[in-house]
Design a protein around this motif. Structure first.
Motif, PDB file in Angstrom:
ATOM      1  N   ALA A  87      65.983  14.209 -19.217  1.00  0.00           N
ATOM      2  CA  ALA A  87      66.111  15.578 -18.727  1.00  0.00           C
ATOM      3  C   ALA A  87      66.339  16.554 -19.872  1.00  0.00           C
ATOM      4  O   ALA A  87      65.666  17.582 -19.981  1.00  0.00           O
ATOM      5  N   VAL A  88      67.297  16.231 -20.744  1.00  0.00           N
ATOM      6  CA  VAL A  88      67.629  17.088 -21.886  1.00  0.00           C
ATOM      7  C   VAL A  88      67.779  16.209 -23.120  1.00  0.00           C
ATOM      8  O   VAL A  88      68.563  15.253 -23.121  1.00  0.00           O
ATOM      9  N   GLU A  89      67.043  16.536 -24.155  1.00  0.00           N
ATOM     10  CA  GLU A  89      67.110  15.807 -25.420  1.00  0.00           C
ATOM     11  C   GLU A  89      67.823  16.683 -26.453  1.00  0.00           C
ATOM     12  O   GLU A  89      67.357  17.773 -26.777  1.00  0.00           O
ATOM     13  N   VAL A  90      68.950  16.211 -26.960  1.00  0.00           N
ATOM     14  CA  VAL A  90      69.736  16.978 -27.936  1.00  0.00           C
ATOM     15  C   VAL A  90      69.141  16.781 -29.324  1.00  0.00           C
ATOM     16  O   VAL A  90      68.994  15.653 -29.800  1.00  0.00           O
ATOM     17  N   LEU A  91      68.816  17.905 -29.982  1.00  0.00           N
ATOM     18  CA  LEU A  91      68.193  17.872 -31.305  1.00  0.00           C
ATOM     19  C   LEU A  91      69.190  18.166 -32.425  1.00  0.00           C
ATOM     20  O   LEU A  91      68.958  17.784 -33.570  1.00  0.00           O
ATOM     21  N   GLY A  92      70.263  18.868 -32.112  1.00  0.00           N
ATOM     22  CA  GLY A  92      71.248  19.212 -33.135  1.00  0.00           C
ATOM     23  C   GLY A  92      72.375  20.034 -32.547  1.00  0.00           C
ATOM     24  O   GLY A  92      72.310  20.481 -31.401  1.00  0.00           O
ATOM     25  N   ARG A  93      73.425  20.233 -33.358  1.00  0.00           N
ATOM     26  CA  ARG A  93      74.595  20.999 -32.909  1.00  0.00           C
ATOM     27  C   ARG A  93      75.006  21.976 -33.996  1.00  0.00           C
ATOM     28  O   ARG A  93      74.815  21.713 -35.189  1.00  0.00           O
ATOM     29  N   GLN A  94      75.573  23.100 -33.592  1.00  0.00           N
ATOM     30  CA  GLN A  94      76.107  24.069 -34.529  1.00  0.00           C
ATOM     31  C   GLN A  94      77.271  24.798 -33.901  1.00  0.00           C
ATOM     32  O   GLN A  94      77.457  24.781 -32.679  1.00  0.00           O
ATOM     33  N   VAL A 115      64.360  20.820 -23.201  1.00  0.00           N
ATOM     34  CA  VAL A 115      64.495  20.656 -21.751  1.00  0.00           C
ATOM     35  C   VAL A 115      63.173  20.126 -21.208  1.00  0.00           C
ATOM     36  O   VAL A 115      62.119  20.736 -21.413  1.00  0.00           O
ATOM     37  N   HIS A 116      63.230  19.002 -20.517  1.00  0.00           N
ATOM     38  CA  HIS A 116      62.039  18.374 -19.950  1.00  0.00           C
ATOM     39  C   HIS A 116      61.993  18.638 -18.448  1.00  0.00           C
ATOM     40  O   HIS A 116      62.928  18.299 -17.729  1.00  0.00           O
ATOM     41  N   GLY A 117      60.910  19.249 -17.993  1.00  0.00           N
ATOM     42  CA  GLY A 117      60.766  19.586 -16.590  1.00  0.00           C
ATOM     43  C   GLY A 117      60.189  18.447 -15.777  1.00  0.00           C
ATOM     44  O   GLY A 117      59.083  17.979 -16.055  1.00  0.00           O
ATOM     45  N   GLU A 118      60.934  18.013 -14.772  1.00  0.00           N
ATOM     46  CA  GLU A 118      60.480  16.887 -13.948  1.00  0.00           C
ATOM     47  C   GLU A 118      59.296  17.272 -13.068  1.00  0.00           C
ATOM     48  O   GLU A 118      58.320  16.533 -12.953  1.00  0.00           O
ATOM     49  N   ARG A 119      59.358  18.443 -12.422  1.00  0.00           N
ATOM     50  CA  ARG A 119      58.294  18.857 -11.510  1.00  0.00           C
ATOM     51  C   ARG A 119      57.127  19.514 -12.231  1.00  0.00           C
ATOM     52  O   ARG A 119      55.973  19.272 -11.897  1.00  0.00           O
ATOM     53  N   SER A 208      55.002  27.646 -15.570  1.00  0.00           N
ATOM     54  CA  SER A 208      56.221  28.329 -15.996  1.00  0.00           C
ATOM     55  C   SER A 208      57.154  28.638 -14.834  1.00  0.00           C
ATOM     56  O   SER A 208      58.376  28.532 -14.962  1.00  0.00           O
ATOM     57  N   GLU A 209      56.608  29.047 -13.701  1.00  0.00           N
ATOM     58  CA  GLU A 209      57.481  29.376 -12.572  1.00  0.00           C
ATOM     59  C   GLU A 209      58.245  28.154 -12.094  1.00  0.00           C
ATOM     60  O   GLU A 209      59.451  28.216 -11.855  1.00  0.00           O
ATOM     61  N   THR A 210      57.570  27.048 -11.954  1.00  0.00           N
ATOM     62  CA  THR A 210      58.245  25.816 -11.543  1.00  0.00           C
ATOM     63  C   THR A 210      59.276  25.392 -12.571  1.00  0.00           C
ATOM     64  O   THR A 210      60.377  24.948 -12.222  1.00  0.00           O
ATOM     65  N   PHE A 211      58.942  25.552 -13.841  1.00  0.00           N
ATOM     66  CA  PHE A 211      59.859  25.148 -14.913  1.00  0.00           C
ATOM     67  C   PHE A 211      61.144  25.964 -14.860  1.00  0.00           C
ATOM     68  O   PHE A 211      62.244  25.410 -14.819  1.00  0.00           O
ATOM     69  N   PHE A 212      61.023  27.301 -14.841  1.00  0.00           N
ATOM     70  CA  PHE A 212      62.213  28.150 -14.850  1.00  0.00           C
ATOM     71  C   PHE A 212      62.861  28.265 -13.470  1.00  0.00           C
ATOM     72  O   PHE A 212      64.072  28.436 -13.364  1.00  0.00           O
ATOM     73  N   GLY A 213      62.052  28.166 -12.420  1.00  0.00           N
ATOM     74  CA  GLY A 213      62.594  28.320 -11.079  1.00  0.00           C
ATOM     75  C   GLY A 213      63.277  27.086 -10.543  1.00  0.00           C
ATOM     76  O   GLY A 213      64.152  27.181  -9.676  1.00  0.00           O
ATOM     77  N   THR A 214      62.907  25.907 -11.052  1.00  0.00           N
ATOM     78  CA  THR A 214      63.449  24.657 -10.507  1.00  0.00           C
ATOM     79  C   THR A 214      63.954  23.710 -11.587  1.00  0.00           C
ATOM     80  O   THR A 214      65.078  23.221 -11.533  1.00  0.00           O
ATOM     81  N   ASP A 215      63.108  23.455 -12.588  1.00  0.00           N
ATOM     82  CA  ASP A 215      63.393  22.369 -13.530  1.00  0.00           C
ATOM     83  C   ASP A 215      64.571  22.628 -14.449  1.00  0.00           C
ATOM     84  O   ASP A 215      65.355  21.710 -14.728  1.00  0.00           O
ATOM     85  N   VAL A 216      64.699  23.855 -14.952  1.00  0.00           N
ATOM     86  CA  VAL A 216      65.743  24.115 -15.947  1.00  0.00           C
ATOM     87  C   VAL A 216      67.127  23.852 -15.370  1.00  0.00           C
ATOM     88  O   VAL A 216      67.946  23.133 -15.971  1.00  0.00           O
ATOM     89  N   SER A 217      67.423  24.402 -14.202  1.00  0.00           N
ATOM     90  CA  SER A 217      68.760  24.216 -13.624  1.00  0.00           C
ATOM     91  C   SER A 217      69.019  22.757 -13.284  1.00  0.00           C
ATOM     92  O   SER A 217      70.129  22.246 -13.478  1.00  0.00           O
ATOM     93  N   ARG A 218      68.001  22.066 -12.792  1.00  0.00           N
ATOM     94  CA  ARG A 218      68.184  20.646 -12.463  1.00  0.00           C
ATOM     95  C   ARG A 218      68.435  19.814 -13.708  1.00  0.00           C
ATOM     96  O   ARG A 218      69.316  18.930 -13.720  1.00  0.00           O
ATOM     97  N   ILE A 220      69.610  20.806 -16.692  1.00  0.00           N
ATOM     98  CA  ILE A 220      70.897  21.133 -17.302  1.00  0.00           C
ATOM     99  C   ILE A 220      72.041  20.584 -16.458  1.00  0.00           C
ATOM    100  O   ILE A 220      73.019  20.029 -16.985  1.00  0.00           O
ATOM    101  N   SER A 221      71.930  20.705 -15.139  1.00  0.00           N
ATOM    102  CA  SER A 221      72.995  20.217 -14.256  1.00  0.00           C
ATOM    103  C   SER A 221      73.157  18.706 -14.324  1.00  0.00           C
ATOM    104  O   SER A 221      74.261  18.187 -14.120  1.00  0.00           O
ATOM    105  N   SER A 222      72.057  18.008 -14.599  1.00  0.00           N
ATOM    106  CA  SER A 222      72.134  16.543 -14.691  1.00  0.00           C
ATOM    107  C   SER A 222      72.690  16.072 -16.031  1.00  0.00           C
ATOM    108  O   SER A 222      73.034  14.898 -16.180  1.00  0.00           O
TER     109      SER A 222
END
Length: 309
Positions: A87-94, A115-119, A208-218, A220-222
């Motif tokens: 779902a989310v791949e961490v590349l670095g921290r600051q 951020v990887h969009g499932e849908r 893009s709509e599916t990505f920002f409307g559905t995938d991003v919150s899912r 990040i929440s996971s």
């Protein structure tokens, strides 16, 4: 050298100074009126002007972060590959630019992620700000509100950190008890090189709509401790990002309870940067739920969704 690197800017400034010095040195030798000498003087003037304008443009871009890379400048931004099961791949921290930076318990942390969009089957890079309360003892089970923050187009997510300073503002407001500690997901308003206007392009194009409307919150929440209901999520953006923020709030009330557009566009800008977003005959517009009401003032749009038991 990167487009926003100090080395490239320094090189451009040195080339400008060198070109000016060469012009001063050669100008007396080109003072006679032959055609070749006139062309030589013109060439020197043009050379100095080119390096001068390049230096100014590089400095302005480095300050405003309009283009983050040579690929962005050429309109060939790299599209992230989607990894199944991640779902989310961490590349670095600051550390955020706040007092106590470096200590997560005081300043929080900014993680650079993909951020990887499932849908949508699309992926995009983002910066996730985690407030200091996220790491403090006693909050191990606490879920935090979250906001997606979008740049304009073209633009880079780094500008939300350095130019607009969203993490520092969120940290300061929470410190002053004027806002709850929140998680910020900062990114560009597109999942491809084109300005997709947060539209699901037909024919298998950018979703893009599916990505920002559905995938991003899912996604990040996971991965992080955010709320999963719409009342835990908001979205904000400027210019094209503001248009996307308002559009996502209106069309996806199940995901976002509030949206804010700063100097937002109120219609998609279909131009050479957008591509063909609407090929073929138009599709019917779905009618929203009668229990949803949209109220707009200035640049802000907030949606309340009434659930009947």
């Amino acid at each position: 050298m990167g487009l926003t690197s100090s080395e490239l800017l320094l090189c451009a400034v040195l080339c400008t100074a060198l070109a000016f010095a060469v012009t001063v040195w050669l100008w007396p030798r080109l003072a006679r009126g032959s055609r070749a000498r006139v062309l030589g003087r013109m060439g020197l003037i043009v050379l100095v002007q080119v390096f001068l304008f390049a230096s100014v443009a590089l400095a302005a871009n480095r300050s405003l972060l309009i283009y983050g890379s040579w690929a962005d400048l050429a309109g060939r931004a790299r599209q992230e590959a989607v990894r199944g099961g991640v779902a989310v791949e961490v590349l670095g921290r600051q550390a955020p630019d706040v007092p106590g930076g470096g200590n997560p318990l005081v300043s929080g942390v900014i993680e650079k992620v993909t951020v990887h969009g499932e849908r949508s089957r699309r992926a995009a890079q983002a910066y996730v700000y985690l407030p200091p309360e996220y790491f403090q003892k006693g909050n191990e089970q606490r879920r935090f509100p979250a906001a997606v923050v979008l740049t304009g187009y073209p633009g880079t997510a780094e500008n939300l950190l350095k130019g607009l300073r969203y993490p520092k503002t969120a940290w300061t407001l929470a410190k002053e008890k004027k806002a709850q500690p929140m998680i910020l997901v900062m990114m560009r308003p597109t999942v491809s090189a084109e300005n997709t206007q947060c539209v699901d392009v037909r024919g298998g194009g950018s979703q893009s709509e599916t990505f920002f409307g559905t995938d991003v919150s899912r996604a990040i929440s996971s991965t992080y401790r955010t709320g999963t209901s719409a009342r835990s999520w908001g979205i904000i953006g400027d210019s094209t990002g503001g248009y996307c923020a308002l559009k996502m709030t209106v069309q996806h009330p199940e995901t976002y309870a509030a949206g804010v557009g700063l100097s937002a566009d109120y219609k998609p800008e279909i131009d050479q940067y957008s591509g063909d977003l609407y090929p073929g005959p138009p599709s019917p517009v779905p009618v929203g739920s009668p229990h949803c009401r949209t109220f707009s003032v200035g640049y802000a749009v907030r949606r309340w969704h009434t659930v009947r038991s």
